[in-house]
Motif scaffolding. Structure first.
Motif, PDB file in Angstrom:
ATOM      1  N   TRP A  86      -4.686  -5.817   7.227  1.00 18.38           N
ATOM      2  CA  TRP A  86      -3.796  -4.786   7.739  1.00 18.38           C
ATOM      3  C   TRP A  86      -2.346  -5.147   7.414  1.00 18.38           C
ATOM      4  CZ3 TRP A  86      -5.593  -2.949  13.269  1.00 18.38           C
ATOM      5  CH2 TRP A  86      -6.844  -2.333  13.133  1.00 18.38           C
ATOM      6  N   THR A 114       0.852  -1.185   0.000  1.00 21.92           N
ATOM      7  CA  THR A 114       0.000   0.000   0.000  1.00 21.92           C
ATOM      8  C   THR A 114       0.888   1.235   0.000  1.00 21.92           C
ATOM      9  OG1 THR A 114      -1.642  -1.171   1.339  1.00 21.92           O
ATOM     10  CG2 THR A 114      -1.853   1.224   1.210  1.00 21.92           C
ATOM     11  N   GLU A 173      -8.553   1.120   7.536  1.00 22.44           N
ATOM     12  CA  GLU A 173      -9.956   0.801   7.271  1.00 22.44           C
ATOM     13  C   GLU A 173     -10.083  -0.358   6.289  1.00 22.44           C
ATOM     14  OE1 GLU A 173     -12.747   1.867   8.714  1.00 22.44           O
ATOM     15  OE2 GLU A 173     -11.416   2.930  10.095  1.00 22.44           O
ATOM     16  N   ALA A 174      -9.008  -0.623   5.561  1.00 20.06           N
ATOM     17  CA  ALA A 174      -9.027  -1.713   4.589  1.00 20.06           C
ATOM     18  C   ALA A 174      -8.487  -2.988   5.237  1.00 20.06           C
ATOM     19  CB  ALA A 174      -8.177  -1.341   3.373  1.00 20.06           C
ATOM     20  N   ASP A 226      -7.070   5.667   6.731  1.00 22.32           N
ATOM     21  CA  ASP A 226      -7.549   5.137   5.453  1.00 22.32           C
ATOM     22  C   ASP A 226      -6.980   3.745   5.196  1.00 22.32           C
ATOM     23  OD1 ASP A 226      -8.879   5.436   2.831  1.00 22.32           O
ATOM     24  OD2 ASP A 226      -6.834   5.445   2.063  1.00 22.32           O
TER      25      ASP A 226
END
Length: 361
Positions: free
Chosen positions: A248, A224, A244-245, A241
């Motif tokens: 982790w 990410t 939240e996905a 942000d």
């Protein structure tokens, strides 16, 4: 962007292995020698370096007036640079006026501030730029009337008389190597959320290249990426942000304000198992490493860089500029080494407030 090479990783590893030789850096206010690395080709961060015991000037010939530009004062890194500059200006007997642009998106504002320095009749300009080459036309023009000294952030060479900095590729590589050593190639893979900084800022491209190159030979993978200004509020939003996905990441790596914010965010979420690495040192990052909450951060000794930029500016005004590109050796700080590195050359005193103008004593 040039693809990082394996040679960069090898060279960077040697640099950081040798950096302990320079761990006794001292930014003393007495004119004592400074331990620096000098670039063989000025303005080329990729050029070889050699160590130098650098003897600063004892005093300025006249009470020169400097004009100083920063990208922002949103985190304590630039506060530490400011401390070094203020102390060196006082020691040398020169004055200065400081402007900060308010963030890396504000190129037009920094150009206006540079023009204000000219209008005010400054003897030299010191700039921590918001953009690698966005300032070039203005600085090339300004350099016809006064010396221009680059401080900390990488910058295009046109119009620059001298540069007090370290290679930001090596700062990124230091953060990457901290992970690569924990997760060598062949070990279980781990995921990394990478927060390199604001897109378009000169240093971000280079720190990103160094970080990716250092990870190339490890089991750590960037899964990410989030770009954003280095203010704490922006970094909090970016971290939230990412979290939240799902899934982790195993690590959060990025700027000092990102690492600072990550400590409290992960604590609130009960996820101390996610590791944090910063790619530069601030006061809060220092505390986080001391408490075992942050795994590592390179120090480029911003107090000393600030001192060097002011000293170079005075030399340039007085026609005494022999060394045009130098900076401290980078040292990677971990919980095991934090009590032995030179924090005084890295961090402003806890009670230090920004100095925006100073007159000679």
């Amino acid at each position: 962007m040039t693809r990082p090479t394996a040679a960069l990783i090898a060279v960077t590893g040697v640099i950081f292995a040798l950096s302990g030789l320079f761990g006794a850096l001292r930014a003393e206010p007495t004119g004592a020698p400074w331990s620096l690395l000098v670039h063989d080709r000025p303005m080329d961060d990729a050029s070889p370096t050699h160590p130098l015991s650098y003897q600063p000037l004892d005093h300025a010939a006249q009470p020169w007036q400097l004009c100083i530009l920063y990208p922002h004062l949103k985190d304590s890194y630039w506060l530490s640079v400011n401390h070094g500059m203020a102390e060196e200006a006082r020691r040398l007997g020169v004055g200065f006026t400081l402007y900060e642009a308010g963030g890396y998106p504000n190129l037009a504002r920094q150009i206006e501030q540079a023009e204000a320095c000219v209008a005010a009749g400054a003897d030299a300009l010191i700039i921590g730029t918001v953009s690698y080459d966005g300032m070039t036309p203005a600085l090339t023009r300004i350099a016809r009337t006064m010396p221009v000294i680059a401080a900390v952030n990488d910058i295009a060479p046109e119009g620059i008389s001298a540069k007090a900095s370290v290679p930001w590729r090596e700062m990124g590589a230091a953060a990457g190597l901290a992970l690569a050593r924990r997760h060598p190639k062949g070990s279980a893979p781990v995921s990394v959320a990478w927060f390199p900084g604001p897109e378009g800022a000169g240093w971000v491209r280079f720190v990103d290249e160094g970080f990716r190159a250092a990870l190339a030979g490890s089991s750590a993978r960037i899964t990410t990426v989030r770009h954003g200004d280095t203010g704490r509020e922006e970094q909090v939003l970016l971290i939230e942000d990412v979290l939240e996905a799902a899934p982790w990441p195993d690590y959060l790596v990025g700027s000092g304000p990102m690492a600072e914010a990550a400590v409290s965010i992960l604590r609130a979420r009960g996820r101390d198992d996610i590791g944090i690495v910063s790619d530069y040192m601030t006061h809060a990052v220092h505390r986080g490493i001391l408490r075992g909450k942050i795994l590592a951060a390179p120090s480029d000794f911003p107090v000393l860089q600030g001192r060097l930029a002011v000293e170079m500016a005075v030399r340039a005004i007085e026609g005494k500029l022999d060394i045009r590109h130098a900076g401290p050796a980078i040292v990677t700080v971990t919980p095991e080494t934090i009590r032995s590195y030179d924090a005084d050359a890295t961090l402003a005193p806890a009670d230090f407030a920004p100095v925006f103008s100073s007159e000679p004593d």
